[in-house]
Design a protein around this motif. Structure first.
Motif, PDB file in Angstrom:
ATOM      1  N   GLY A 114      46.486  29.049  33.733  1.00  0.00           N
ATOM      2  CA  GLY A 114      47.128  30.358  33.703  1.00  0.00           C
ATOM      3  C   GLY A 114      46.216  31.515  34.031  1.00  0.00           C
ATOM      4  O   GLY A 114      46.690  32.647  34.184  1.00  0.00           O
ATOM      5  N   GLN A 115      44.910  31.274  34.125  1.00  0.00           N
ATOM      6  CA  GLN A 115      43.967  32.347  34.462  1.00  0.00           C
ATOM      7  C   GLN A 115      43.945  32.560  35.971  1.00  0.00           C
ATOM      8  O   GLN A 115      44.064  31.603  36.744  1.00  0.00           O
ATOM      9  N   PRO A 116      43.759  33.817  36.417  1.00  0.00           N
ATOM     10  CA  PRO A 116      43.496  34.022  37.844  1.00  0.00           C
ATOM     11  C   PRO A 116      42.065  33.602  38.180  1.00  0.00           C
ATOM     12  O   PRO A 116      41.178  33.649  37.323  1.00  0.00           O
ATOM     13  N   LEU A 117      41.860  33.168  39.402  1.00  0.00           N
ATOM     14  CA  LEU A 117      40.511  32.884  39.882  1.00  0.00           C
ATOM     15  C   LEU A 117      39.820  34.215  40.143  1.00  0.00           C
ATOM     16  O   LEU A 117      40.247  34.983  41.010  1.00  0.00           O
ATOM     17  N   ARG A 118      38.779  34.503  39.381  1.00  0.00           N
ATOM     18  CA  ARG A 118      38.050  35.761  39.544  1.00  0.00           C
ATOM     19  C   ARG A 118      36.912  35.546  40.536  1.00  0.00           C
ATOM     20  O   ARG A 118      36.011  34.748  40.287  1.00  0.00           O
ATOM     21  N   VAL A 119      36.974  36.264  41.661  1.00  0.00           N
ATOM     22  CA  VAL A 119      36.037  36.072  42.769  1.00  0.00           C
ATOM     23  C   VAL A 119      35.206  37.337  42.938  1.00  0.00           C
ATOM     24  O   VAL A 119      35.753  38.425  43.157  1.00  0.00           O
ATOM     25  N   LEU A 120      33.906  37.191  42.853  1.00  0.00           N
ATOM     26  CA  LEU A 120      32.996  38.331  42.983  1.00  0.00           C
ATOM     27  C   LEU A 120      32.561  38.485  44.429  1.00  0.00           C
ATOM     28  O   LEU A 120      32.050  37.545  45.049  1.00  0.00           O
ATOM     29  N   VAL A 137      37.475  40.687  53.877  1.00  0.00           N
ATOM     30  CA  VAL A 137      37.879  40.851  52.475  1.00  0.00           C
ATOM     31  C   VAL A 137      39.264  41.470  52.397  1.00  0.00           C
ATOM     32  O   VAL A 137      40.136  41.022  51.626  1.00  0.00           O
ATOM     33  N   VAL A 138      39.516  42.503  53.197  1.00  0.00           N
ATOM     34  CA  VAL A 138      40.828  43.155  53.191  1.00  0.00           C
ATOM     35  C   VAL A 138      41.900  42.182  53.676  1.00  0.00           C
ATOM     36  O   VAL A 138      42.994  42.095  53.094  1.00  0.00           O
ATOM     37  N   ALA A 139      41.614  41.425  54.745  1.00  0.00           N
ATOM     38  CA  ALA A 139      42.602  40.479  55.277  1.00  0.00           C
ATOM     39  C   ALA A 139      42.922  39.387  54.266  1.00  0.00           C
ATOM     40  O   ALA A 139      44.085  38.993  54.082  1.00  0.00           O
ATOM     41  N   VAL A 140      41.902  38.876  53.582  1.00  0.00           N
ATOM     42  CA  VAL A 140      42.121  37.839  52.569  1.00  0.00           C
ATOM     43  C   VAL A 140      42.932  38.403  51.405  1.00  0.00           C
ATOM     44  O   VAL A 140      43.850  37.760  50.893  1.00  0.00           O
ATOM     45  N   ALA A 141      42.611  39.632  50.984  1.00  0.00           N
ATOM     46  CA  ALA A 141      43.353  40.250  49.886  1.00  0.00           C
ATOM     47  C   ALA A 141      44.825  40.415  50.250  1.00  0.00           C
ATOM     48  O   ALA A 141      45.714  40.203  49.409  1.00  0.00           O
ATOM     49  N   ASN A 142      45.115  40.793  51.491  1.00  0.00           N
ATOM     50  CA  ASN A 142      46.509  40.928  51.914  1.00  0.00           C
ATOM     51  C   ASN A 142      47.242  39.589  51.847  1.00  0.00           C
ATOM     52  O   ASN A 142      48.399  39.529  51.403  1.00  0.00           O
ATOM     53  N   ARG A 143      46.589  38.526  52.257  1.00  0.00           N
ATOM     54  CA  ARG A 143      47.223  37.204  52.197  1.00  0.00           C
ATOM     55  C   ARG A 143      47.470  36.764  50.748  1.00  0.00           C
ATOM     56  O   ARG A 143      48.492  36.167  50.426  1.00  0.00           O
ATOM     57  N   ILE A 144      46.504  37.046  49.883  1.00  0.00           N
ATOM     58  CA  ILE A 144      46.675  36.707  48.469  1.00  0.00           C
ATOM     59  C   ILE A 144      47.873  37.450  47.883  1.00  0.00           C
ATOM     60  O   ILE A 144      48.706  36.883  47.160  1.00  0.00           O
ATOM     61  N   ALA A 145      47.966  38.767  48.206  1.00  0.00           N
ATOM     62  CA  ALA A 145      49.074  39.572  47.688  1.00  0.00           C
ATOM     63  C   ALA A 145      50.406  39.096  48.248  1.00  0.00           C
ATOM     64  O   ALA A 145      51.401  38.979  47.510  1.00  0.00           O
ATOM     65  N   ASP A 146      50.462  38.808  49.549  1.00  0.00           N
ATOM     66  CA  ASP A 146      51.708  38.371  50.175  1.00  0.00           C
ATOM     67  C   ASP A 146      52.212  37.058  49.576  1.00  0.00           C
ATOM     68  O   ASP A 146      53.423  36.849  49.439  1.00  0.00           O
ATOM     69  N   ARG A 147      51.278  36.173  49.223  1.00  0.00           N
ATOM     70  CA  ARG A 147      51.673  34.859  48.720  1.00  0.00           C
ATOM     71  C   ARG A 147      51.741  34.804  47.196  1.00  0.00           C
ATOM     72  O   ARG A 147      52.110  33.770  46.625  1.00  0.00           O
ATOM     73  N   GLY A 148      51.382  35.893  46.539  1.00  0.00           N
ATOM     74  CA  GLY A 148      51.444  35.927  45.090  1.00  0.00           C
ATOM     75  C   GLY A 148      50.498  34.953  44.412  1.00  0.00           C
ATOM     76  O   GLY A 148      50.802  34.422  43.339  1.00  0.00           O
ATOM     77  N   LEU A 149      49.320  34.730  44.997  1.00  0.00           N
ATOM     78  CA  LEU A 149      48.356  33.784  44.429  1.00  0.00           C
ATOM     79  C   LEU A 149      47.625  34.406  43.247  1.00  0.00           C
ATOM     80  O   LEU A 149      47.396  35.624  43.198  1.00  0.00           O
TER      81      LEU A 149
END
Length: 846
Positions: free
Chosen positions: A675-681, A695-707
């Protein structure tokens, strides 16, 4: 009782001063079934350490090995043991003659394998008594597996005051060489989960205190913070009640609050705040007016971790307003006001009504002008919520008020007596001082170097008519080396500082750099603290050359020349001393420092072999490179690529001797819980060649897919990253950080993984060093020096540059989450790279 053989293992590195005394104390044991093993961990003191050992003849066995640290030396000694019991003796400590006998009698006859521990006398460098550490006092010898966890968490263990069965050591995995200064406590913690710990009262070991001990260095404090953070995580029961979680955290807090492990303390405070969120609090504010005072009181309580359920304000003012809403930023607590002019007229009755107004399990009464700080309130909330005490009262000297925490059950019991109820309630609050008082212990000492930095003074112009004076004038008995760099900061600044610290004990070190091709600045202190400057654009370099000759400069290392490029070769020619060129990037061999295109991407290895490619410099290598005594690259990859651009000039590869040995430090990964999110530094400033757009492109994909992935950008400001991604929680811009404060941030954030999305060949990467020094698992683009620096490291996954696309990175995040970060490591080939010159800076540089 069978008198089993005990092996006393003494690890040593350059320890001839005290080693003889330690060996004598080991050989003087009344328990005669002993062997003494000295492990020489690569001493380089001209044979002095080995001569001490040789003086004891066959009574001592010597094992010589390359330097690898205390953990590796102890493991070598254990592997060579003939005995079934292990005793550790540091080369600068001493045993009482009864040390082994008393411990052997305490544990060898136990029905199950057990570990003994004892008290310790601390002694000064000259052997004089300092203080006694009574580690066994108050520890119950109950023979229960797990009792040693208490000994670990309460700091009761000293490795040289213990006796351990060899089989237990080996089953627990021995000492971890990747933990240079905490390998002992990490092992004791593992043993404590497997075997009972037995206290042996009496100080039978004497621990010598002197400068230079590893456990006293700043790096040890960081390493210990990581270890304590890991142990704290493991102490939280996944299925326990909120009260049980609090009790365990408070057990750790009892030790950490007095420790210098600032990162672990910060982590524990965050955990306590989270745990307190399970306990609603009704708040009574007395003696303060609504608005600023009341809002500040509630803000402090919330910062302490209090989950405020309701607020009642006892107002003695003249206003007749019936209600009030307190709205500090991002918080809103509706408050009921009981006023002196209302239907409830008696102050005692109003206080009773306020306390009975809610039903939360905790009550906080905060009196005007004396509201405790958040840390003190957290102590009170946790003590009462954990059931350690029914009530708590702060100790504050400001004004006549106080801050008190009371359990609802305690209030109910206090009001169960005969009337007047208000009198009983007030008496109960008065008795809080007898139940529990806020801690009056002194705060833990600050970390070395943690004091606020002082801005360096502005450099003063060089005066031709006066002799040059620096803060650290060169010692004429030693050589003087000038390190030239640029004024842009970053990796070059850190490289120069680290190199200067590494060689400063053998030579005088001066730092020099140019500014805008106009000024030259010089320092004897640090590569960013100019003491004197010359206006060479106006006055030429003659005065500068004369000053450097006057300071005795007899060699130079050119680490960089940006800001001084057109003057560097005339200066070196005028100085007439040998000089090296250390390549930290591609500035001297290409048209740009990073071999990137307009988008910050690597131009490709094929471009290096194309004579007309825009990235290449035209013509032969610059004179600076051709005239250098040596050309030194800071990595094998840089030596390989730069060598192809220098048209046959030889270049050697050598690693900077970094403190802490980043590559060998053990991985300290927090567990990824269900249940924890993967915290990535994402560490450092995200320039284009460092992967900002990725980083921005990866963040957009994470948000779009609800990961369930959160990117923590430490080193990036909010203004530089898309607002919608920050608002979604996928991306957090955490701002800059001081180099010495990174450990605090890592302990506070507890990232599961570091991601380094490089786009261009990293020639060294201090960001990588920092991630390794913090024990983080790493996902990175395998470009430049990255593959060679992480080869063989566990919990490390490299993506070839052609695979390092946003969709591939996201797929790796998903895989690592599914595997709970147990995915086998992935490295990349390095056999095509030139060899490294071993121990170059230690043995050949000067």
């Amino acid at each position: 009782m069978t008198r089993a053989l005990v092996s006393i293992v003494i690890p040593v590195f350059n320890g001839s001063d005290f080693l003889g005394e330690a060996i004598e104390s080991a050989l003087a044991q009344t328990w005669r079934e002993i062997e003494v093993i000295v492990v020489d961990d690569g001493s380089d003191d001209g044979g002095a350490t080995r001569r001490v050992v040789a003086g004891f003849g066959d009574a001592v066995r010597l094992i010589a090995r390359p330097n690898g640290g205390v953990g590796a030396a102890l493991n070598a000694g254990i592997a060579a043991m003939r005995g079934d019991w292990f005793a550790w003796l540091s080369h600068d400590d001493l045993y009482h003659p009864e040390r082994i006998a008393r411990h052997a009698e305490a544990v060898m006859a136990r029905p199950v394998p057990s570990v003994s521990f004892g008290d310790v006398d601390a002694i000064a460098e000259d052997g004089g008594f300092v203080v006694q550490y009574r580690h066994t006092r108050g520890f119950e010898d109950d023979g229960v597996v797990g009792n040693g966890i208490r000994a670990v968490l309460e700091g009761r263990l000293n490795g040289c005051a213990m006796l351990v069965p060899r089989a237990c050591l080996e089953a627990a995995g021995g000492f971890d060489p990747g933990l240079p200064t905490t390998q002992d406590y990490a092992l004791w913690y593992r043993l404590a989960h497997r075997h009972p710990f037995v206290p042996v009262p009496g100080a039978l070991t004497r621990q010598r205190l002197h400068p230079g001990q590893g456990s006293r260095m700043a790096r040890h404090l960081e390493e210990a913070s990581l270890l304590w953070t890991t142990m704290t995580e493991q102490r939280e029961p996944p299925d326990g009640t909120p009260q049980e979680r609090l009790r365990r955290l408070l057990h750790v807090d009892a030790t950490l609050r007095h420790s210098p492990y600032e990162g672990a303390r910060l982590f524990l405070e965050e955990r306590l705040r989270e745990a307190l969120g399970a306990f609603p609090v009704d708040v009574v504010l007395a003696g303060m007016r609504a608005g600023g005072e009341a809002t500040e009181a509630l803000r402090r309580l919330a910062a302490a971790g209090g989950r405020i359920a309701g607020v009642t304000l006892l107002d003695e003012g003249p206003s007749s307003a019936p209600a009030l809403s307190l709205d500090p930023p991002s918080l809103a607590w509706p408050a009921t006001i009981l006023r002196s002019g209302g239907p409830v007229r008696s102050a005692a009755t109003r206080l009773e009504a306020a306390l009975l107004a809610g039903d939360a399990p905790l009550l906080a009464v905060l009196d005007g002008g004396a509201v405790p700080e958040a840390g003190m309130l957290r102590e009170g909330l946790a003590s009462v919520a954990a059931g350690r005490t029914p009530g708590w009262l702060s100790s504050t000297s400001r004004g006549a008020g106080f801050g008190g925490i009371l359990s609802r059950d305690a209030l109910t019991a206090a009001l169960a007596g005969t009337p007047p109820k208000a009198g009983a309630m007030i008496a109960a609050l008065a008795r809080l001082g007898e139940l529990a008082m806020a801690s009056d212990t002194a705060p833990a000492p600050p970390l070395p170097g943690s004091a606020p930095g002082v801005a360096p003074p502005s450099p003063h112009p060089a005066a031709p008519d006066f002799p040059l004076r620096l803060a650290r004038m060169p010692d004429r008995r030693r050589p003087t080396r000038l390190l030239l760099l640029h004024a842009w900061g970053g990796g070059t600044l850190r490289y120069a500082r680290t190199l200067g610290e590494a060689i400063g004990a053998r030579v005088n070190v001066l730092y020099g750099w140019g500014v805008e091709e106009r000024l030259f600045r010089l320092s004897s202190i640090a590569p960013d603290a100019a003491e004197v400057e010359w206006d060479i654009a106006r006055d030429g370099i003659e005065g500068l050359v004369a000053a450097l000759h006057g300071l005795g400069v007899d060699s130079v290392d050119v680490l960089h020349s940006i800001g001084f490029d057109r003057w560097i070769e005339p200066l070196l020619d005028a100085l007439g001393v040998p000089f090296d060129v250390t390549l930290l990037d591609y500035h001297h061999v290409a048209n740009g420092p990073h071999l990137t295109d307009a988008e910050g991407r690597f131009v490709g290895d094929a471009a290096l072999d194309a004579p007309d490619h825009p990235a290449r410099r035209r013509g032969p290598p610059r004179l600076l490179l051709r005239a250098a005594a040596r050309r030194i690259a800071c990595s094998r990859d840089l030596a390989w690529r730069a060598g192809r651009l220098m048209q046959g000039l030889p270049v050697m590869a050598a690693y900077l001797p970094e403190p802490g040995r980043p590559r060998g430090f053990a991985v300290h990964a927090p567990p990824l819980m269900e249940g924890q999110p993967l915290r990535v530094l994402c560490l450092g400033r995200l320039a284009s060649h460092k992967g900002f757009s990725d980083v921005v492109a990866v963040a957009n994909r994470i948000a779009d897919r609800g990961l369930a992935v959160q990117l923590l950008c430490l080193g990036e400001d909010e203004a530089t990253l898309p607002l919608h991604l920050q608002q979604s929680g996928v991306l957090r811009a955490l701002g800059g950080y001081a180099e010495g404060a990174l450990n605090l941030e890592v302990c506070r954030l507890r990232p599961h993984l570091a991601w380094l999305p490089f786009r261009a060949p990293e020639t060294f990467s201090f960001a990588l060093s920092d991630c390794m020094l913090q024990g983080l698992p790493i996902l990175a683009t395998g470009i430049g020096a990255i593959p060679e620096r992480v080869e063989g490291r566990p919990a490390t996954w490299l993506l070839p540059p052609e695979e390092s696309r946003p969709e591939t990175v996201v797929a790796w995040f998903e895989r690592l989450m599914a595997d709970r970060l147990q995915t086998p490591p992935r490295w990349l080939p390095t056999t095509h790279l030139p060899p490294l010159v071993p121990a170059f800076y230690e043995t050949r540089y000067l």
